[in-house]
Design an enzyme around this catalytic site. Structure first.
Site, PDB file in Angstrom:
ATOM      1  N   ASN A  19     -70.312  50.534 117.099  1.00  0.00           N
ATOM      2  CA  ASN A  19     -69.793  51.079 118.351  1.00  0.00           C
ATOM      3  C   ASN A  19     -71.021  51.323 119.224  1.00  0.00           C
ATOM      4  O   ASN A  19     -71.713  52.325 119.050  1.00  0.00           O
ATOM      5  CB  ASN A  19     -69.016  52.370 118.141  1.00  0.00           C
ATOM      6  CG  ASN A  19     -68.426  52.887 119.451  1.00  0.00           C
ATOM      7  OD1 ASN A  19     -68.830  52.448 120.525  1.00  0.00           O
ATOM      8  ND2 ASN A  19     -67.490  53.811 119.362  1.00  0.00           N
ATOM      9  N   PRO A  78     -75.117  55.597 121.862  1.00  0.00           N
ATOM     10  CA  PRO A  78     -75.339  56.831 122.612  1.00  0.00           C
ATOM     11  C   PRO A  78     -74.079  57.682 122.798  1.00  0.00           C
ATOM     12  O   PRO A  78     -72.995  57.161 123.037  1.00  0.00           O
ATOM     13  CB  PRO A  78     -75.870  56.350 123.972  1.00  0.00           C
ATOM     14  CG  PRO A  78     -75.476  54.922 124.049  1.00  0.00           C
ATOM     15  CD  PRO A  78     -75.461  54.409 122.635  1.00  0.00           C
ATOM     16  N   ASN A  79     -74.301  58.987 122.648  1.00  0.00           N
ATOM     17  CA  ASN A  79     -73.297  60.027 122.870  1.00  0.00           C
ATOM     18  C   ASN A  79     -72.256  60.130 121.762  1.00  0.00           C
ATOM     19  O   ASN A  79     -71.440  61.053 121.771  1.00  0.00           O
ATOM     20  CB  ASN A  79     -72.606  59.860 124.241  1.00  0.00           C
ATOM     21  CG  ASN A  79     -73.602  59.988 125.376  1.00  0.00           C
ATOM     22  OD1 ASN A  79     -74.308  60.988 125.450  1.00  0.00           O
ATOM     23  ND2 ASN A  79     -73.702  58.980 126.220  1.00  0.00           N
ATOM     24  N   ARG A  82     -67.169  66.050 122.811  1.00  0.00           N
ATOM     25  CA  ARG A  82     -67.241  65.352 124.093  1.00  0.00           C
ATOM     26  C   ARG A  82     -65.869  64.779 124.449  1.00  0.00           C
ATOM     27  O   ARG A  82     -65.311  64.002 123.684  1.00  0.00           O
ATOM     28  CB  ARG A  82     -68.253  64.223 123.902  1.00  0.00           C
ATOM     29  CG  ARG A  82     -68.193  63.109 124.889  1.00  0.00           C
ATOM     30  CD  ARG A  82     -68.833  61.857 124.279  1.00  0.00           C
ATOM     31  NE  ARG A  82     -69.006  60.849 125.270  1.00  0.00           N
ATOM     32  CZ  ARG A  82     -69.017  59.545 125.007  1.00  0.00           C
ATOM     33  NH1 ARG A  82     -68.905  59.103 123.771  1.00  0.00           N
ATOM     34  NH2 ARG A  82     -69.174  58.694 125.977  1.00  0.00           N
ATOM     35  N   TYR A 110     -61.806  60.909 123.125  1.00  0.00           N
ATOM     36  CA  TYR A 110     -62.457  60.491 121.872  1.00  0.00           C
ATOM     37  C   TYR A 110     -61.973  61.250 120.643  1.00  0.00           C
ATOM     38  O   TYR A 110     -62.419  60.952 119.529  1.00  0.00           O
ATOM     39  CB  TYR A 110     -63.986  60.630 122.017  1.00  0.00           C
ATOM     40  CG  TYR A 110     -64.554  59.743 123.103  1.00  0.00           C
ATOM     41  CD1 TYR A 110     -64.628  58.365 122.920  1.00  0.00           C
ATOM     42  CD2 TYR A 110     -64.982  60.270 124.315  1.00  0.00           C
ATOM     43  CE1 TYR A 110     -65.125  57.546 123.919  1.00  0.00           C
ATOM     44  CE2 TYR A 110     -65.489  59.463 125.318  1.00  0.00           C
ATOM     45  CZ  TYR A 110     -65.559  58.105 125.119  1.00  0.00           C
ATOM     46  OH  TYR A 110     -66.053  57.279 126.103  1.00  0.00           O
ATOM     47  N   ASP A 116     -78.552  40.219 121.712  1.00  0.00           N
ATOM     48  CA  ASP A 116     -79.548  39.308 121.139  1.00  0.00           C
ATOM     49  C   ASP A 116     -79.872  39.680 119.695  1.00  0.00           C
ATOM     50  O   ASP A 116     -80.009  38.797 118.830  1.00  0.00           O
ATOM     51  CB  ASP A 116     -80.838  39.332 121.962  1.00  0.00           C
ATOM     52  CG  ASP A 116     -80.720  38.548 123.273  1.00  0.00           C
ATOM     53  OD1 ASP A 116     -79.703  37.838 123.459  1.00  0.00           O
ATOM     54  OD2 ASP A 116     -81.647  38.652 124.102  1.00  0.00           O
ATOM     55  N   HIS A 132     -64.388  50.320 119.443  1.00  0.00           N
ATOM     56  CA  HIS A 132     -64.347  51.316 120.523  1.00  0.00           C
ATOM     57  C   HIS A 132     -63.226  52.277 120.197  1.00  0.00           C
ATOM     58  O   HIS A 132     -62.099  51.838 119.922  1.00  0.00           O
ATOM     59  CB  HIS A 132     -64.098  50.658 121.884  1.00  0.00           C
ATOM     60  CG  HIS A 132     -65.119  49.628 122.220  1.00  0.00           C
ATOM     61  ND1 HIS A 132     -66.377  49.951 122.638  1.00  0.00           N
ATOM     62  CD2 HIS A 132     -65.082  48.274 122.119  1.00  0.00           C
ATOM     63  CE1 HIS A 132     -67.069  48.845 122.815  1.00  0.00           C
ATOM     64  NE2 HIS A 132     -66.310  47.809 122.506  1.00  0.00           N
ATOM     65  N   ILE A 133     -63.526  53.556 120.245  1.00  0.00           N
ATOM     66  CA  ILE A 133     -62.522  54.567 119.923  1.00  0.00           C
ATOM     67  C   ILE A 133     -61.411  54.543 120.963  1.00  0.00           C
ATOM     68  O   ILE A 133     -60.228  54.589 120.634  1.00  0.00           O
ATOM     69  CB  ILE A 133     -63.189  55.954 119.847  1.00  0.00           C
ATOM     70  CG1 ILE A 133     -64.200  55.962 118.688  1.00  0.00           C
ATOM     71  CG2 ILE A 133     -62.155  57.063 119.714  1.00  0.00           C
ATOM     72  CD1 ILE A 133     -65.165  57.129 118.712  1.00  0.00           C
ATOM     73  N   ARG A 135     -59.423  51.736 130.920  1.00  0.00           N
ATOM     74  CA  ARG A 135     -60.283  52.721 131.580  1.00  0.00           C
ATOM     75  C   ARG A 135     -60.949  52.087 132.814  1.00  0.00           C
ATOM     76  O   ARG A 135     -60.458  51.105 133.347  1.00  0.00           O
ATOM     77  CB  ARG A 135     -61.302  53.250 130.557  1.00  0.00           C
ATOM     78  CG  ARG A 135     -60.598  53.956 129.367  1.00  0.00           C
ATOM     79  CD  ARG A 135     -61.581  54.525 128.378  1.00  0.00           C
ATOM     80  NE  ARG A 135     -62.404  55.573 129.001  1.00  0.00           N
ATOM     81  CZ  ARG A 135     -63.496  56.086 128.425  1.00  0.00           C
ATOM     82  NH1 ARG A 135     -63.875  55.663 127.224  1.00  0.00           N
ATOM     83  NH2 ARG A 135     -64.185  57.015 129.040  1.00  0.00           N
ATOM     84  N   HIS A 150     -71.594  47.736 127.478  1.00  0.00           N
ATOM     85  CA  HIS A 150     -71.354  47.185 128.812  1.00  0.00           C
ATOM     86  C   HIS A 150     -72.629  46.755 129.521  1.00  0.00           C
ATOM     87  O   HIS A 150     -72.558  46.155 130.598  1.00  0.00           O
ATOM     88  CB  HIS A 150     -70.622  48.236 129.663  1.00  0.00           C
ATOM     89  CG  HIS A 150     -69.548  48.966 128.906  1.00  0.00           C
ATOM     90  ND1 HIS A 150     -68.455  48.325 128.364  1.00  0.00           N
ATOM     91  CD2 HIS A 150     -69.413  50.281 128.549  1.00  0.00           C
ATOM     92  CE1 HIS A 150     -67.693  49.213 127.725  1.00  0.00           C
ATOM     93  NE2 HIS A 150     -68.263  50.404 127.828  1.00  0.00           N
ATOM     94  N   ALA A 170     -71.916  53.150 125.542  1.00  0.00           N
ATOM     95  CA  ALA A 170     -72.080  52.575 126.877  1.00  0.00           C
ATOM     96  C   ALA A 170     -72.962  51.318 126.876  1.00  0.00           C
ATOM     97  O   ALA A 170     -72.864  50.496 127.798  1.00  0.00           O
ATOM     98  CB  ALA A 170     -72.663  53.623 127.821  1.00  0.00           C
ATOM     99  N   GLU A 187     -66.876  45.027 116.125  1.00  0.00           N
ATOM    100  CA  GLU A 187     -67.132  45.960 117.230  1.00  0.00           C
ATOM    101  C   GLU A 187     -65.972  46.942 117.316  1.00  0.00           C
ATOM    102  O   GLU A 187     -64.804  46.534 117.303  1.00  0.00           O
ATOM    103  CB  GLU A 187     -67.245  45.144 118.527  1.00  0.00           C
ATOM    104  CG  GLU A 187     -67.441  45.960 119.780  1.00  0.00           C
ATOM    105  CD  GLU A 187     -67.492  45.056 121.026  1.00  0.00           C
ATOM    106  OE1 GLU A 187     -67.369  43.817 120.907  1.00  0.00           O
ATOM    107  OE2 GLU A 187     -67.628  45.614 122.120  1.00  0.00           O
TER     108      GLU A 187
END
Ligand code: DHK
Length: 144
Positions: free
Chosen positions: A74, A10-11, A18, A23, A87, A100-101, A107, A80, A77, A98
């Site tokens: 990625n 998402p996003n 954004r 990012y 699963d 994350h930018i 954070r 978390h 959200a 995995e």
């Protein structure tokens, strides 16, 4: 040729627009174009997908059981919050990286834990969009 699913949650469709201070200025299309170029160099077949919906991400991970040898994810959200994505990844037999930018550990506290990390072969955070390239390099080595 190893088949790689690059999956953004998402996003991440808003990349470049954004919070560019966090990012960056590159769009998701820019990032995926760079991944396709690098994939060709590394001998990887790239399938890139993005969804804002948890269930759609689960469906794409399930499809990867047949269609992919490795996943770069990625989860945004959902990193978390989502046991469902964890699963689904646990039902995938290939390699998982995995990305994350941003550096999630520098954070807010709620970003410090990722459920997905329990399944990931590697976790890359805080390298900006270059993290996707690092993930592809790692997958090329792991799948060679
Ligand atoms: C992207 C998001 O959308 C956030 O929800 C995560 C991650 C961090 C990133 O750094 O790429 O907390």
């Amino acid at each position: 040729m190893p088949r790689i699913l690059i999956l953004n949650g998402p996003n991440l469709n808003l990349l470049g627009k954004r919070q560019p201070d966090i990012y960056g200025h590159e769009t998701l299309d820019d990032v995926i174009a760079d991944c396709r170029t690098l994939g060709a160099e590394l001998g990887l077949e790239i399938n890139a997908q993005q969804s804002n919906h948890e269930g759609a991400l689960v469906d794409l991970i399930q499809a990867a059981r047949q269609d992919a040898d490795g996943i770069v994810i990625n989860p945004g959200a959902y990193s978390h919050t989502s046991i469902a994505i964890l699963d689904a990844l646990n039902a995938f037999d290939g390699r998982v990286i995995e990305v994350h930018i941003s550096n999630i550990h520098a954070r807010e506290a709620f970003r410090h834990h990722s459920h997905v990390s329990a399944r990931a072969d590697a976790v890359i955070a805080g390298c900006g969009t270059q993290g996707y390239a690092f993930a592809l390099h790692r997958l090329a080595k792991l799948l060679s």
